[in-house]
Design a protein around this motif. Structure first.
Motif, PDB file in Angstrom:
ATOM      1  N   GLU A  28      37.913  46.871  46.794  1.00  0.00           N
ATOM      2  CA  GLU A  28      38.882  46.356  45.730  1.00  0.00           C
ATOM      3  C   GLU A  28      39.407  45.369  46.152  1.00  0.00           C
ATOM      4  O   GLU A  28      39.592  44.265  45.232  1.00  0.00           O
ATOM      5  CB  GLU A  28      39.859  47.621  45.797  1.00  0.00           C
ATOM      6  N   PHE A  29      39.782  44.952  47.364  1.00  0.00           N
ATOM      7  CA  PHE A  29      40.569  43.824  47.854  1.00  0.00           C
ATOM      8  C   PHE A  29      39.689  42.438  47.575  1.00  0.00           C
ATOM      9  O   PHE A  29      40.149  41.797  46.785  1.00  0.00           O
ATOM     10  CB  PHE A  29      40.399  44.044  49.183  1.00  0.00           C
ATOM     11  N   LYS A  30      38.436  42.577  47.945  1.00  0.00           N
ATOM     12  CA  LYS A  30      37.511  41.345  47.754  1.00  0.00           C
ATOM     13  C   LYS A  30      37.216  41.161  46.356  1.00  0.00           C
ATOM     14  O   LYS A  30      37.187  40.087  45.629  1.00  0.00           O
ATOM     15  CB  LYS A  30      36.263  41.552  48.325  1.00  0.00           C
ATOM     16  N   ARG A  31      36.822  42.290  45.258  1.00  0.00           N
ATOM     17  CA  ARG A  31      36.450  42.037  44.150  1.00  0.00           C
ATOM     18  C   ARG A  31      37.588  41.490  43.214  1.00  0.00           C
ATOM     19  O   ARG A  31      37.689  40.701  42.193  1.00  0.00           O
ATOM     20  CB  ARG A  31      36.058  43.329  43.504  1.00  0.00           C
ATOM     21  N   SER A  32      38.862  41.952  43.579  1.00  0.00           N
ATOM     22  CA  SER A  32      39.990  41.567  43.077  1.00  0.00           C
ATOM     23  C   SER A  32      40.342  40.013  43.262  1.00  0.00           C
ATOM     24  O   SER A  32      40.642  39.254  42.689  1.00  0.00           O
ATOM     25  CB  SER A  32      41.285  42.252  43.428  1.00  0.00           C
ATOM     26  N   PHE A  33      40.236  39.582  44.445  1.00  0.00           N
ATOM     27  CA  PHE A  33      40.183  38.158  44.631  1.00  0.00           C
ATOM     28  C   PHE A  33      39.267  37.470  43.923  1.00  0.00           C
ATOM     29  O   PHE A  33      39.475  36.252  43.429  1.00  0.00           O
ATOM     30  CB  PHE A  33      39.960  37.734  46.021  1.00  0.00           C
ATOM     31  N   PHE A  34      37.896  37.862  43.492  1.00  0.00           N
ATOM     32  CA  PHE A  34      36.828  36.888  42.875  1.00  0.00           C
ATOM     33  C   PHE A  34      37.350  37.005  41.466  1.00  0.00           C
ATOM     34  O   PHE A  34      36.755  35.906  40.640  1.00  0.00           O
ATOM     35  CB  PHE A  34      35.716  37.534  43.324  1.00  0.00           C
ATOM     36  N   PHE A  35      38.146  38.058  40.960  1.00  0.00           N
ATOM     37  CA  PHE A  35      38.672  37.548  39.729  1.00  0.00           C
ATOM     38  C   PHE A  35      39.257  36.250  39.357  1.00  0.00           C
ATOM     39  O   PHE A  35      39.149  35.252  38.341  1.00  0.00           O
ATOM     40  CB  PHE A  35      39.483  38.693  39.066  1.00  0.00           C
ATOM     41  N   PHE A  36      40.243  35.988  40.238  1.00  0.00           N
ATOM     42  CA  PHE A  36      40.839  34.811  40.264  1.00  0.00           C
ATOM     43  C   PHE A  36      40.207  33.374  40.310  1.00  0.00           C
ATOM     44  O   PHE A  36      40.358  32.523  39.966  1.00  0.00           O
ATOM     45  CB  PHE A  36      42.229  34.822  41.235  1.00  0.00           C
ATOM     46  N   TRP A  37      39.068  33.464  41.404  1.00  0.00           N
ATOM     47  CA  TRP A  37      38.316  32.575  41.721  1.00  0.00           C
ATOM     48  C   TRP A  37      37.332  32.422  40.908  1.00  0.00           C
ATOM     49  O   TRP A  37      37.040  31.071  40.629  1.00  0.00           O
ATOM     50  CB  TRP A  37      37.524  33.121  43.133  1.00  0.00           C
ATOM     51  N   GLU A  38      36.926  33.150  40.072  1.00  0.00           N
ATOM     52  CA  GLU A  38      35.639  32.909  39.202  1.00  0.00           C
ATOM     53  C   GLU A  38      36.232  32.857  37.855  1.00  0.00           C
ATOM     54  O   GLU A  38      35.362  32.237  37.018  1.00  0.00           O
ATOM     55  CB  GLU A  38      34.585  34.153  39.166  1.00  0.00           C
ATOM     56  N   GLN A  39      37.463  33.280  37.425  1.00  0.00           N
ATOM     57  CA  GLN A  39      37.819  33.293  36.095  1.00  0.00           C
ATOM     58  C   GLN A  39      38.963  32.227  36.030  1.00  0.00           C
ATOM     59  O   GLN A  39      39.584  31.966  35.024  1.00  0.00           O
ATOM     60  CB  GLN A  39      38.448  34.440  35.771  1.00  0.00           C
ATOM     61  N   ALA A  40      38.839  31.179  36.671  1.00  0.00           N
ATOM     62  CA  ALA A  40      39.626  29.690  36.666  1.00  0.00           C
ATOM     63  C   ALA A  40      38.763  28.744  35.771  1.00  0.00           C
ATOM     64  O   ALA A  40      37.406  28.816  36.012  1.00  0.00           O
ATOM     65  CB  ALA A  40      39.879  29.542  37.901  1.00  0.00           C
ATOM     66  N   ASN A  41      39.540  27.960  35.226  1.00  0.00           N
ATOM     67  CA  ASN A  41      38.836  26.721  34.594  1.00  0.00           C
ATOM     68  C   ASN A  41      38.542  25.594  35.714  1.00  0.00           C
ATOM     69  O   ASN A  41      39.337  25.303  36.519  1.00  0.00           O
ATOM     70  CB  ASN A  41      39.638  26.096  33.691  1.00  0.00           C
ATOM     71  N   ILE A  42      37.208  25.495  35.936  1.00  0.00           N
ATOM     72  CA  ILE A  42      36.810  24.478  36.932  1.00  0.00           C
ATOM     73  C   ILE A  42      35.939  23.205  36.356  1.00  0.00           C
ATOM     74  O   ILE A  42      35.421  22.518  37.166  1.00  0.00           O
ATOM     75  CB  ILE A  42      36.040  25.187  38.043  1.00  0.00           C
ATOM     76  N   ASN A  43      36.379  23.010  35.217  1.00  0.00           N
ATOM     77  CA  ASN A  43      35.954  21.857  34.593  1.00  0.00           C
ATOM     78  C   ASN A  43      36.846  20.817  34.856  1.00  0.00           C
ATOM     79  O   ASN A  43      37.823  20.516  34.321  1.00  0.00           O
ATOM     80  CB  ASN A  43      35.563  22.080  32.897  1.00  0.00           C
ATOM     81  N   GLU A  44      36.356  19.785  35.845  1.00  0.00           N
ATOM     82  CA  GLU A  44      37.222  18.762  36.298  1.00  0.00           C
ATOM     83  C   GLU A  44      37.502  17.582  35.296  1.00  0.00           C
ATOM     84  O   GLU A  44      38.297  16.928  35.674  1.00  0.00           O
ATOM     85  CB  GLU A  44      36.521  17.884  37.514  1.00  0.00           C
ATOM     86  N   LYS A  45      36.902  17.605  34.061  1.00  0.00           N
ATOM     87  CA  LYS A  45      37.168  16.878  32.963  1.00  0.00           C
ATOM     88  C   LYS A  45      38.143  17.340  32.125  1.00  0.00           C
ATOM     89  O   LYS A  45      38.654  16.923  31.040  1.00  0.00           O
ATOM     90  CB  LYS A  45      35.722  16.360  32.339  1.00  0.00           C
ATOM     91  N   SER A  46      38.670  18.721  32.475  1.00  0.00           N
ATOM     92  CA  SER A  46      39.367  19.259  31.451  1.00  0.00           C
ATOM     93  C   SER A  46      40.732  19.318  31.768  1.00  0.00           C
ATOM     94  O   SER A  46      41.245  19.302  33.172  1.00  0.00           O
ATOM     95  CB  SER A  46      38.799  20.937  31.560  1.00  0.00           C
ATOM     96  N   SER A  47      41.531  19.337  30.792  1.00  0.00           N
ATOM     97  CA  SER A  47      42.979  19.088  31.052  1.00  0.00           C
ATOM     98  C   SER A  47      43.750  20.507  31.352  1.00  0.00           C
ATOM     99  O   SER A  47      44.755  20.628  31.782  1.00  0.00           O
ATOM    100  CB  SER A  47      43.878  18.570  29.866  1.00  0.00           C
ATOM    101  N   GLY A  48      42.908  21.701  31.626  1.00  0.00           N
ATOM    102  CA  GLY A  48      43.297  22.839  32.035  1.00  0.00           C
ATOM    103  C   GLY A  48      42.607  23.190  33.122  1.00  0.00           C
ATOM    104  O   GLY A  48      42.625  24.535  33.529  1.00  0.00           O
ATOM    105  N   TYR A  49      42.170  22.173  33.849  1.00  0.00           N
ATOM    106  CA  TYR A  49      41.509  22.711  35.054  1.00  0.00           C
ATOM    107  C   TYR A  49      42.541  23.510  36.075  1.00  0.00           C
ATOM    108  O   TYR A  49      43.762  23.422  36.308  1.00  0.00           O
ATOM    109  CB  TYR A  49      41.234  21.421  36.042  1.00  0.00           C
ATOM    110  N   GLY A  50      41.831  24.632  36.401  1.00  0.00           N
ATOM    111  CA  GLY A  50      42.874  25.407  37.493  1.00  0.00           C
ATOM    112  C   GLY A  50      43.635  26.851  36.657  1.00  0.00           C
ATOM    113  O   GLY A  50      43.916  27.513  37.594  1.00  0.00           O
ATOM    114  N   LEU A  51      43.468  26.588  35.533  1.00  0.00           N
ATOM    115  CA  LEU A  51      44.267  27.623  34.721  1.00  0.00           C
ATOM    116  C   LEU A  51      43.498  28.889  34.875  1.00  0.00           C
ATOM    117  O   LEU A  51      42.191  28.839  34.454  1.00  0.00           O
ATOM    118  CB  LEU A  51      44.552  27.248  33.163  1.00  0.00           C
TER     119      LEU A  51
END
Length: 413
Positions: A28-51
């Protein structure tokens, strides 16, 4: 010989029980972490990067400022656990802070919900004092972990917040929200999850509040087969957890003698007792399955779920047999045995565990399991698990000089 065999069997039994607990805890610990890691905007050209998304898989274009705050605190956890590299975490945090520094805000406060791609306000959502506070807790946690330019950016975001502007001078209550179209809305007049707000605001080097703001909100006591405690309006368990994810209130009292950590222990026990008492009425509830808090339900999201005491007459909380998985787990530092038993029980419910661990909620009477994961709920699980394991977030966040100053100014010592 028989005695030796008996002792051996007891030891083996203990090890097996521990390994099962440990297996579910780590998963549960690890899977919960990956929600935040994988469900972030990582498009560096986007003005919403990291949200970071408010929920998954629902509403794919909607980010939550609070979910982003939990996500920023998640990254140091992920690095220390070896789930991501330091370099990966550093880059993600640094660029996310750049995004935040460029987002539209009002006196340092941010809109609750944003378009994950553009960073612009969505759903005509409010400027939120509590969600901004959660964001800032994540920002400052990351700043303490990485230092350097990240800490400089984190402190810039924090110092930009004009806390004084969001205090109703006639009552000394914080406003809950601000809408450009209609002005301020709602007030933090009752105890809830907002303790972090007072400490952040009191410690501000730019716009500090007077301690009277902290000592002005209503402190109404009640209990449910527990010791008396200061309770929230709806009795939702998250209200006793969120500030404690960041601030270590253990062995501290304010000048009125309030111990907020023990307060949350008693609130968690009351929530548990209420669920057990309803186990003959609702299939979801048992001595191991418990936890009433705001969550999704068969009839949609419901922020009124909770346990007594509630309101002034114990009639403000609602219950329909739905259990929020984050409720019991978010209390792991308050009720470790009860929370770990709930974790084991939840993991045995068919369909409740998925890509990011436990889904948001379930209702066995309706044969219903939530489809979504909600960021703030995965966040409280993640951070409380980290605190339960080795006090990681507490140690990191409470190193911050502004937090120390805030606690001192409010005389929480």
């Amino acid at each position: 010989m028989k005695r030796f065999i008996l002792i051996f069997l007891v030891l083996i039994s203990t090890l097996v029980i521990f390994s099962i607990d440990n297996q579910y805890f780590n998963e549960e610990f690890k899977r919960s972490f990956f929600f935040f890691w994988e469900q972030a905007n990582i498009n560096e050209k986007s003005s919403g990067y990291g949200l970071i998304r408010d929920r998954y898989p629902g509403n794919p274009n909607v980010a939550s400022i609070a979910s982003t705050g939990y996500g920023l605190a998640a990254i140091p956890i992920g690095i220390e656990k070896g789930w991501i590299s330091y370099e990966e975490g550093y880059t993600r945090v640094n660029k996310t802070l750049d995004t935040l520094l460029n987002l539209k805000n009002i006196r340092g406060f941010f809109y609750h919900f944003l378009d994950i791609n553009t960073g612009k306000r969505i759903w005509n959502s409010e400027i939120s004092t509590i969600d901004t506070s959660i964001l800032l807790c994540g920002v400052l946690t990351a700043g303490e972990y990485f230092g350097g330019e990240i800490k400089e950016k984190a402190e810039k975001l924090y110092k930009n917040v004009n806390w004084k502007m969001f205090v109703d001078k006639s009552t000394n209550y914080f406003y809950m929200a601000f809408y450009p179209e209609k002005g301020f809305s709602g007030k933090w007049d009752f105890y809830a999850e907002q303790l972090m707000m007072y400490i952040l605001a009191a410690g501000s080097p730019t716009y500090p509040i007077n301690e009277d703001v902290y000592y002005s909100f209503k402190r109404h006591e009640g209990n449910y087969k527990s010791k008396k405690f200061i309770h929230s309006w709806f009795g939702s368990l998250f209200t006793y957890q969120y500030s404690h994810a960041w601030i270590d209130f253990r062995n501290k009292k304010d000048k009125l003698g309030v111990d907020w950590f023990e307060n949350s222990v008693n609130a968690s026990i009351a929530n548990y007792n209420y669920c057990v008492d309803l186990s003959n009425k609702f299939k979801s509830f048992s001595k191991d399955r418990w936890g009433l808090s705001a969550c999704d339900s068969p009839n949609g999201y419901n922020g009124l779920f909770g346990a007594p005491p509630s309101g002034y007459n114990n009639k403000q909380h609602k219950v329909d047999g739905t259990i929020a998985t984050s409720a019991a787990l978010g209390s792991i530092v308050f009720t470790p045995d009860l929370s770990l038993k709930a974790l084991n029980a939840f993991y045995k419910i068919s369909g409740l565990v998925g890509k990011y661990g436990l889904k948001n909620a379930f209702n066995l009477d309706k044969n219903w399991i939530a489809n979504d994961y909600i960021g703030i709920d995965k966040g409280i699980i993640l951070l409380m698990f980290a605190n339960y394991e080795n006090e990681f977030v507490w140690k990191l966040f409470n190193k911050n000089q502004y937090i120390k100053n805030g606690l001192k100014r409010l005389e929480i010592q």
